[in-house]
Design an enzyme around this catalytic site. Structure first.
Site, PDB file in Angstrom:
ATOM      1  CE1 TYR A  31      48.798  58.091  99.981  1.00 15.59           C
ATOM      2  CE2 TYR A  31      48.530  57.449  97.611  1.00 15.59           C
ATOM      3  CZ  TYR A  31      48.007  58.007  98.838  1.00 15.59           C
ATOM      4  OH  TYR A  31      46.784  58.056  98.917  1.00 15.59           O
TER       5      TYR A  31
ATOM      6  CE  LYS B 150      49.694  62.654 115.453  1.00  9.17           C
ATOM      7  NZ  LYS B 150      48.333  63.219 116.172  1.00  9.17           N
TER       8      LYS B 150
ATOM      9  CG  ASP C 239      45.497  64.955 115.698  1.00  9.26           C
ATOM     10  OD1 ASP C 239      46.084  65.908 115.163  1.00  9.26           O
ATOM     11  OD2 ASP C 239      45.645  64.475 116.726  1.00  9.26           O
TER      12      ASP C 239
ATOM     13  CG  ASP D  52      44.074  59.587  99.861  1.00 11.35           C
ATOM     14  OD1 ASP D  52      43.350  60.088  98.861  1.00 11.35           O
ATOM     15  OD2 ASP D  52      43.902  58.660 100.140  1.00 11.35           O
TER      16      ASP D  52
ATOM     17  CG  ASP E 132      38.103  61.154  99.839  1.00 10.82           C
ATOM     18  OD1 ASP E 132      38.712  61.638  98.802  1.00 10.82           O
ATOM     19  OD2 ASP E 132      37.642  59.896  99.834  1.00 10.82           O
TER      20      ASP E 132
HETATM   21  C1  IPM Z   1      43.044  59.983  95.120  1.00 16.18           C
HETATM   22  C2  IPM Z   1      42.906  58.580  95.225  1.00 16.18           C
HETATM   23  C3  IPM Z   1      44.053  57.871  95.064  1.00 16.18           C
HETATM   24  C4  IPM Z   1      45.211  58.242  96.024  1.00 16.18           C
HETATM   25  C5  IPM Z   1      44.032  56.148  94.783  1.00 16.18           C
HETATM   26  C6  IPM Z   1      43.130  55.877  93.945  1.00 16.18           C
HETATM   27  C7  IPM Z   1      45.276  55.713  94.614  1.00 16.18           C
HETATM   28  O1  IPM Z   1      42.277  58.192  96.592  1.00 16.18           O
HETATM   29  O2  IPM Z   1      43.515  60.537  94.134  1.00 16.18           O
HETATM   30  O3  IPM Z   1      42.840  60.646  96.017  1.00 16.18           O
HETATM   31  O4  IPM Z   1      45.183  57.485  97.105  1.00 16.18           O
HETATM   32  O5  IPM Z   1      45.909  59.137  95.948  1.00 16.18           O
HETATM   33 MG    MG Z   2      41.700  59.882  97.639  1.00 18.42          MG
END
Ligand code: IPM
Ligand code: MG
Length: 358
Positions: free
Chosen positions: A142, A192, A224, A248, A252
């Site tokens: 990042y 990884k 993975d 990240d 999700d």
């Molecule tokens: C998160 C989001 C952010 C990230 C984006 C919006 C930059 O996806 O907080 O998980 O990638 O960290």
């Molecule tokens: Mg995110």
């Protein structure tokens, strides 16, 4: 009572809608003299680009830094998707995280039992699920340099640098240890290392720090495989320690175990300040319709009371109120597409419960 000051970034798309619901709770706590919080607003992302032509101003950064805590709703809007990097909404968020030195990101993944049938997994796999992802937040690909676009052999290439220093890995590992000590003394570190030097350094550093903590059960897992195991048998995990990018993605994926990403809060911490935000994005597809789930934002406020404002009792009753409302069968559209309450009705239901509980 000591005055506490917070800065609120409503941000983009559904951001202002969920912010309104969190503010109802702050106002109620203030009126009931349970808190003495003053709040101020600042712009980030598309909202800041609209007004100031930058995704976050120096003033907003300063204001956030001077506050006791930051509450942030969501960042991102298609309107600015094609902007260059430092003119994208997300750049505002990354700048704020870096400016406040928020190297710790805590993403609890838990299931309200009334929602266990809403998960994409079978109820027996996720009943009573309670894991926490500790994501490093201001390093990795990042932020690594060099980055950019260039010409190679007559064509454009895009490139980034995945990079961690030992000290960055050390401080996040130490936080994972503190967390594990309050829980089941079990850490799974994600990398990884079979492919990436950056991950090899991550793994070696985690091992070195953890050698002083033999009472904690440490496992390493390739990212993975981690993605597969989270879907296969999530309850095998307790504390997941992860670099920024992998965290990240995994957070999700893990959010789906709980029924809706609209339920999950997060806390980002430095040594001195905390920022609290839902893990979901700005959801442009449903913005402005009054149907977004405000619970992740409300639960982020709960985390603010737990981690930064030192009012754990208020954190507990917010979580209790949310749990009770869900038990009574009130759901927003992300969970129940036919029979649902609106964003503000959900906020009011939680508020009514809080009034009973306080
Ligand atoms: C998160 C989001 C952010 C990230 C984006 C919006 C930059 O996806 O907080 O998980 O990638 O960290
Ligand atoms: Mg995110």
């Amino acid at each position: 009572m000591n005055k506490q000051s917070i800065v609120i970034f409503p941000g983009d798309e559904i951001g202002p809608e969920i912010t309104t619901e969190a503010i109802k709770i702050i106002d109620f706590f203030n009126e009931s003299k349970l808190t003495n919080i003053s709040y101020d607003f600042a712009d980030i992302g598309g909202a800041a680009l609209d007004k100031y032509n930058t995704p976050i101003t120096a003033d907003a950064l300063e204001k956030a830094k001077k506050s006791d805590a930051v509450l942030l709703a969501s960042v991102g809007t298609p309107k600015y998707d094609n902007n260059v990097r430092d003119q994208k909404p997300e750049y505002g968020l990354l700048t704020l995280r870096k400016y406040l030195n928020l190297f710790i990101n805590i993403r609890p993944i838990f299931v309200f039992n009334s929602l266990s049938s809403y998960s994409s997994l079978k109820p027996e796999l996720i009943n009573d699920l309670d894991i926490v992802i500790i994501r490093e937040l201001i390093g990795d690909v990042y932020f690594g340099e060099p980055r950019g676009f260039k010409d190679v052999g007559g064509e454009r290439v895009g490139y980034n640098t995945m990079l961690y220093s030992e000290s960055e890995v050390k401080r996040i590992t130490q936080f994972a240890i503190e967390t594990a000590n309050k829980r089941k003394k079990q850490i799974t570190s994600v990398d990884k290392a079979n492919v990436l030097e950056c991950s090899q350094l991550w793994r070696q550093t985690v091992d070195r720090i953890m050698s002083q903590h033999q009472d904690i059960n440490l496992q390493h897992i390739y990212v993975d495989n981690a993605a597969m195991q989270i879907i296969k048998n999530p309850k095998q995990f307790d504390v997941i320690l992860t670099p920024n990018l992998f965290g990240d993605i995994l957070s999700d994926a893990a959010s789906m175990l709980t029924g809706s990403i609209g339920l999950l809060p997060s806390a980002s911490l430095s040594d001195s300040i905390g920022m609290f935000e839902p893990i979901h994005g700005s959801a442009p597809d449903i913005a402005g319709q009054g149907i977004v789930n405000p619970l992740a934002m409300i639960l982020s406020l709960a985390m603010m009371f737990e981690y930064t404002l030192e009012k754990p009792e208020l954190s507990k009753i917010i979580k209790q109120a949310v749990n009770d409302v869900l038990n009574e069968g009130y759901f927003t559209k992300d969970l129940s597409s036919n029979d649902f309450v609106t964003t503000s009705e959900m906020g009011d239901k939680v508020l009514d419960k809080l009034k009973q509980l306080c």
